[in-house]
Design an enzyme around this catalytic site. Structure first.
Site, PDB file in Angstrom:
ATOM      1  N   ASN A 178      50.454  31.781  48.611  1.00  0.00           N
ATOM      2  CA  ASN A 178      50.370  31.112  49.909  1.00  0.00           C
ATOM      3  C   ASN A 178      50.922  29.706  49.854  1.00  0.00           C
ATOM      4  O   ASN A 178      50.950  29.058  48.795  1.00  0.00           O
ATOM      5  CB  ASN A 178      48.911  31.077  50.403  1.00  0.00           C
ATOM      6  CG  ASN A 178      48.153  29.888  49.860  1.00  0.00           C
ATOM      7  OD1 ASN A 178      48.128  28.813  50.446  1.00  0.00           O
ATOM      8  ND2 ASN A 178      47.529  30.054  48.698  1.00  0.00           N
ATOM      9  N   ASN A 213      38.620  19.493  45.455  1.00  0.00           N
ATOM     10  CA  ASN A 213      39.827  20.302  45.301  1.00  0.00           C
ATOM     11  C   ASN A 213      40.887  19.509  44.551  1.00  0.00           C
ATOM     12  O   ASN A 213      41.645  18.741  45.131  1.00  0.00           O
ATOM     13  CB  ASN A 213      40.317  20.728  46.693  1.00  0.00           C
ATOM     14  CG  ASN A 213      41.550  21.612  46.627  1.00  0.00           C
ATOM     15  OD1 ASN A 213      42.216  21.687  45.600  1.00  0.00           O
ATOM     16  ND2 ASN A 213      41.850  22.280  47.724  1.00  0.00           N
ATOM     17  N   PHE A 214      40.897  19.724  43.236  1.00  0.00           N
ATOM     18  CA  PHE A 214      41.930  19.112  42.383  1.00  0.00           C
ATOM     19  C   PHE A 214      42.882  20.203  41.884  1.00  0.00           C
ATOM     20  O   PHE A 214      43.391  20.139  40.779  1.00  0.00           O
ATOM     21  CB  PHE A 214      41.285  18.407  41.181  1.00  0.00           C
ATOM     22  CG  PHE A 214      40.395  17.250  41.554  1.00  0.00           C
ATOM     23  CD1 PHE A 214      40.627  16.506  42.706  1.00  0.00           C
ATOM     24  CD2 PHE A 214      39.325  16.879  40.741  1.00  0.00           C
ATOM     25  CE1 PHE A 214      39.802  15.437  43.051  1.00  0.00           C
ATOM     26  CE2 PHE A 214      38.501  15.816  41.071  1.00  0.00           C
ATOM     27  CZ  PHE A 214      38.743  15.096  42.231  1.00  0.00           C
ATOM     28  N   CYS A 244      44.990  22.499  44.319  1.00  0.00           N
ATOM     29  CA  CYS A 244      46.040  23.047  45.182  1.00  0.00           C
ATOM     30  C   CYS A 244      47.431  22.686  44.650  1.00  0.00           C
ATOM     31  O   CYS A 244      47.779  21.513  44.564  1.00  0.00           O
ATOM     32  CB  CYS A 244      45.869  22.527  46.612  1.00  0.00           C
ATOM     33  SG  CYS A 244      47.122  23.204  47.715  1.00  0.00           S
ATOM     34  N   CYS A 301      46.119  67.177  26.763  1.00  0.00           N
ATOM     35  CA  CYS A 301      47.512  66.723  26.895  1.00  0.00           C
ATOM     36  C   CYS A 301      48.246  67.567  27.931  1.00  0.00           C
ATOM     37  O   CYS A 301      48.171  68.791  27.920  1.00  0.00           O
ATOM     38  CB  CYS A 301      48.213  66.816  25.545  1.00  0.00           C
ATOM     39  SG  CYS A 301      49.953  66.367  25.622  1.00  0.00           S
ATOM     40  N   CYS A 331      56.086  54.976  22.002  1.00  0.00           N
ATOM     41  CA  CYS A 331      55.988  54.643  20.578  1.00  0.00           C
ATOM     42  C   CYS A 331      57.380  54.563  19.964  1.00  0.00           C
ATOM     43  O   CYS A 331      57.664  53.681  19.169  1.00  0.00           O
ATOM     44  CB  CYS A 331      55.132  55.685  19.853  1.00  0.00           C
ATOM     45  SG  CYS A 331      54.747  55.200  18.160  1.00  0.00           S
ATOM     46  N   CYS A 365      48.242  50.321  17.381  1.00  0.00           N
ATOM     47  CA  CYS A 365      48.533  49.262  18.364  1.00  0.00           C
ATOM     48  C   CYS A 365      47.921  49.552  19.736  1.00  0.00           C
ATOM     49  O   CYS A 365      47.872  48.692  20.592  1.00  0.00           O
ATOM     50  CB  CYS A 365      50.038  49.057  18.488  1.00  0.00           C
ATOM     51  SG  CYS A 365      50.893  50.387  19.353  1.00  0.00           S
TER      52      CYS A 365
END
Lengths: 441, 463
Positions: free
Chosen positions: B73, B131-132, B134, B341, B351, B378
């Site tokens: 926004n 509000n620090f 935006c 499967c 893979c 993994c």
């Protein structure tokens, strides 16, 4: 009470014969394409006789590249739109979709396919064009899926192509034989126009090739001749009373229906003879034309029908009733069909045996014979050196389509004995390459 | 029934679900509707000097058929006169005395901060959120994230606020910074009672391919916006964790970022948040999502035996370590359940192309096979598998050994040279490079040609 009111207008006809696979809109195509898993070595591709890269075109649709999707389809199959609508996808690509194994609805591949092709046909955007003229000429006999596909591919390779068609319109059974709820005439012919606009082959309609003289002329004028002649009329059953009024062949009945829609009259009580897919179509169509009762009579048991299960389900769904293990022995009536005399049968060791004394007459006012199409052996006999197999099919090289008369090549029903549009389209593409290889020697 | 109520740095709320300061909290009408629907609190759309907004303010990130997995926004703070907002705060508090109404504030001078804090207090706000964070528009004017990115200024403003605040003060942090704990520490030094994070991430959510302009498009142009929605949750969770684990911050945390169901909320809570704030999901689906959030949270607490929110706050924190402290002796291997499967072979290609070539295809079956000696555990195959519980990662070590990177480094058993024998992948099998050739090429051929690859029937033109 009939399942359907008899249609009397084009609109009522369209309602009774509503498309089984209506064209998707963009949103539905987005949703459906999003479900595709993009399988490795995808089973759908392997199940497609024309080998369309299905995961690729679905991914292209998903990313908003509908034109690219159409190109992927047409690269593999010139009847891409028709096949999306008329293919028995349930037993081909969609039947192979891995989702079936998970008991999840398979991807609607056919509808996605015609979504992309319909869009490009409507836009008229040309994806292909003829190759540089190579000075050679090929005659194509028959403007069906095989003939038109061969014409497209041959034009792409630079040949001048003349297509000779006995009927008034191209696409063969796609416009003369497929059930109207699978594809409309407009859709079919729009694809034909689209292909011709891109490839520029010459079409000669109402131009049957029937005689040795006509063939000889083609042989003189052209470097090769492609046979895409399909099959002939419905087989005669050889029954007494077969010539009665309102006893017709399914192929002829459907061709009439496709051309004249609601103007085709159907009986109040129709008996369809046969157990194949054409029988299912004819039965469904009779019901949708307003017949009160439609009976599908087959000489073997239900399980032995050649028709796909979904086709029988479709017929049952519109009120068609099955009558199994009955063989017709006479069409009764006085001038007009009044009934079919059957004898009950049983199957023993694969053979159909008639049960003596079990004859009965099933009254009706129309009989549709869906008992297979004859091969055009008489015509094929005019071609010197052309060999047919025991079933009247053209014998040709599996990879090149070249017949035993080296100037003649074949694809489609006349070669394979009767299969789907997709088979003809795929074969013809290969055969065109076979012609090219032969003429490039 | 578990008790969902919270006391967040002194701000009481019947449940931990607050609407974040954003368009859904623009008016008393919306907030009353939300409270009626079941929300526990709301942080009012930021008050300050009223702004003027542009038309065309939001942009969305869609993934396939899923809309708004990310949202962006360029709207600014409240464009309504302060008096209108304050009057409505008062009205909401009168009707909902036990719900939390927090005034989000953003002004510039010390005097402005004093004035707006006092007036909000008088209106009945239960607390403040500074509000620090935006990252669009307001920061160009030296406010919002421009403050959040300067710990010294942030601390100074917090100190100004604390001079007059009689209600709890929350400092909302911007993620547009390399180390979120620095502004968090500054907030603490300034005397803040709590922190909330994350505000939106500076972003371009997409580019229009025809207009060559970023979304949302304002008369053919665009600007960077602030990014939020489900896609930012992982970033938010990590920053919440960083602040919660920091030994010197020790402030209650209101977790914000990608929360749209009870599960997202629990994740924030397990990493240290004791209230959560929601915006995008409410903008997408409306206030009604609160019913699923509270019922899901209750169900989870019942199942886990948690009586209050505080039984679960930070419960995952002891299990979030530095990488160097993870057990390198732990080993998992992929297992494919053949019965489940469906043969899509996504695991195989993932893979093959994306991991360690530890899955093979065998003739006659579509079920791939794990090459156990190549599997490094993994997880990739199990992540791409579309079937629930089809590929599972099974533990293969005996669980008795424990060795970390840190311990290896200290013991001198860690690789230190380019060609060190101790390299993890030193004896790991990899195929010869040229073995790759021809494996994918047939897929570039059209139609039947791809089916016939490797056979001689292909005419030369199809190549």
């Amino acid at each position: 009470m009939a399942e359907f009111f008899t249609p009397t207008t084009e609109q009522e006809f369209a309602e009774n014969f509503a498309q089984l696979k209506p064209v998707m809109n963009r949103t539905e195509a987005l949703y459906e394409s999003s479900r595709c898993l993009f399988c490795f070595d995808a089973p759908c591709i392997k199940a497609c006789p024309s080998g369309i890269d299905i995961p690729q075109f679905i991914r292209q649709i998903n990313s908003g590249n509908d034109t690219g999707a159409a190109r992927t389809i047409y690269e593999a199959n010139y009847f891409g739109n028709a096949c999306g609508k008329v293919c028995p996808t349930e037993v081909l690509c969609e039947g192979a979709c891995v989702y079936n194994l998970q008991e999840v609805k398979p991807i609607e591949i056919g509808r996605l396919q015609s979504y992309a092709t319909t869009k490009v046909i409507k836009s008229g955007e040309k994806l292909f064009g003829p190759g540089a003229d190579n000075g050679k000429k090929v005659a194509v006999i028959g403007a069906g899926p095989a003939g038109i596909s061969a014409a497209c591919e041959l034009r792409a390779l630079g040949y001048t192509v003349d297509v000779f068609e006995a009927k008034a319109q191209p696409s063969g059974l796609t416009v003369y034989g497929v059930a109207p709820y699978k594809i409309t005439n407009e859709e079919t012919l729009a694809e034909m126009d689209y292909l011709q606009a891109q490839f520029g082959y010459n079409t000669h309609f109402n131009s049957p090739i029937n005689s040795r003289e006509e063939l000889a002329e083609l042989e003189n004028k052209y470097d090769a001749i492609f046979l895409g002649i399909g099959l002939g009329k419905t087989n005669e059953l050889g029954l007494p009373g077969e010539d009665k009024i309102n006893c017709t062949g399914a192929v002829e009945f459907i061709a009439e229906l496709r051309q004249h829609h609601h103007e085709v009259a159907v009986g109040r009580k129709v008996i369809v003879l046969g157990g194949g897919n054409t029988a299912m179509d004819a039965a469904s169509e009779s019901s949708r034309l307003g017949a009160e009762t439609v009976i599908l009579a087959y000489r073997r048991a239900k399980e032995e029908m050649g028709a796909y299960e979904f086709e029988y389900d479709l017929a049952k769904g519109v009120g068609v009733k099955g009558l199994f293990n009955v063989a017709p022995i006479e069409i009764t009536g006085n001038g007009y069909v009044a009934g079919v005399k059957f004898i009950r049968t049983e199957t023993k060791d694969g053979k159909v045996l008639e049960i003596a004394g079990s004859e009965f007459v099933e009254p009706c006012d129309m009989v549709i014979k869906a008992t297979g199409q004859a091969k055009q052996t008489e015509f094929l006999g005019l071609i010197s050196g052309l060999k047919l197999d025991g079933k009247g099919r053209i014998i040709a090289n599996a990879h090149t389509g070249q017949t035993s008369n080296p100037k003649y090549f074949a694809s489609g029903d006349a070669w394979n004995g009767g299969a789907e549009v997709v088979n003809a389209a795929a074969e013809a593409k290969l055969t065109a390459r076979g012609i090219h290889a032969y003429l490039s020697k | 029934m578990p008790d969902l109520s919270i006391n967040f740095a002194g701000i009481k709320s019947p449940n931990p679900f607050w609407l974040a300061s954003a368009p859904p909290t623009n008016s008393g009408y919306q907030i009353m509707k939300a409270f009626d629907a079941g929300w526990g609190g709301a942080v009012w759309k930021t008050l300050g000097v009223p702004v003027v907004n542009v038309s065309s303010r939001y942009g969305g990130l869609n993934y396939r058929d899923k809309r708004l997995i990310g949202f962006n926004n360029i709207e600014l703070i409240s464009d309504r006169p302060l008096a209108d907002n304050l009057r409505e705060i008062e009205e909401v508090k009168k009707r909902f005395p036990n719900h939390a109404v927090i005034a989000s504030l953003m002004v510039q001078t010390r005097q402005e901060w004093h004035d707006i804090v006092r007036q909000s207090q008088d209106a009945g706000a239960d607390g403040f959120e500074l509000n620090f964070g935006c990252p669009h528009g307001m920061c160009e004017r030296g406010m919002g994230s421009a403050v959040g990115q300067e710990p010294k200024i942030l601390q100074m403003i917090v100190e100004w606020v604390m001079e007059v605040a009689t209600k709890p003060v929350i400092v909302k942090l911007t993620p547009n910074i390399s180390d979120i704990t620095e502004p968090a520490m500054a907030a603490r030094r300034g005397g803040a009672d709590a922190i909330s994070l994350i505000n939106t991430i500076q972003s371009i959510v997409g580019v229009d391919l025809d207009q060559f302009a970023p979304y949302p498009i304002v008369d053919g142009k665009g600007s960077n916006g602030g990014y939020c929605g489900p896609a930012v949750k992982p970033i938010a969770l990590n920053m919440v964790k960083n602040c919660a684990q920091h030994p010197d911050i020790k402030l209650p945390i209101s977790g914000i970022g990608g929360i749209e169901n009870w599960r997202d909320a629990v994740e924030h809570i397990l990493l240290g948040a004791s209230s959560v704030q929601v915006c995008t999901a409410a903008m997408h689906f409306g206030f009604g999502i609160i019913r699923e959030m509270t019922s899901g949270l209750e169900q989870y607490m019942v199942e886990k035996g948690f009586n209050t929110i505080y039984d679960m706050v930070g419960k995952a924190l002891p299990n979030v370590l530095h990488w160097e402290d993870l057990n390198m002796k732990y080993k998992v291997t992929a297992n494919i359940n053949e019965d489940k499967c469906i043969g899509c072979q996504l695991c195989y290609t993932a893979c093959e192309d994306g991991a360690h070539q530890a899955i093979r295809l065998n003739a006659g079956t579509r079920v791939p096979e794990i090459i156990e000696e190549n599997c490094v555990g993994c997880n990739l195959c199990s992540l791409v598998c579309p079937v629930e519980q089809c590929i599972t990662m099974e533990r293969t070590d005996d669980g008795t050994q424990h060795l970390t990177w840190k311990e290896r480094t200290e013991a001198g058993t860690a690789p230190t040279e380019f060609n060190d024998e101790k390299a993890g992948g030193r004896h790991h099998w990899v195929p010869e490079p040229s073995a790759a050739l021809g494996k994918e090429r047939h897929k570039t051929l059209p139609g039947k040609a791809r089916l016939y690859s490797g056979e001689t029937v292909l005419p030369a033109e199809a190549e």
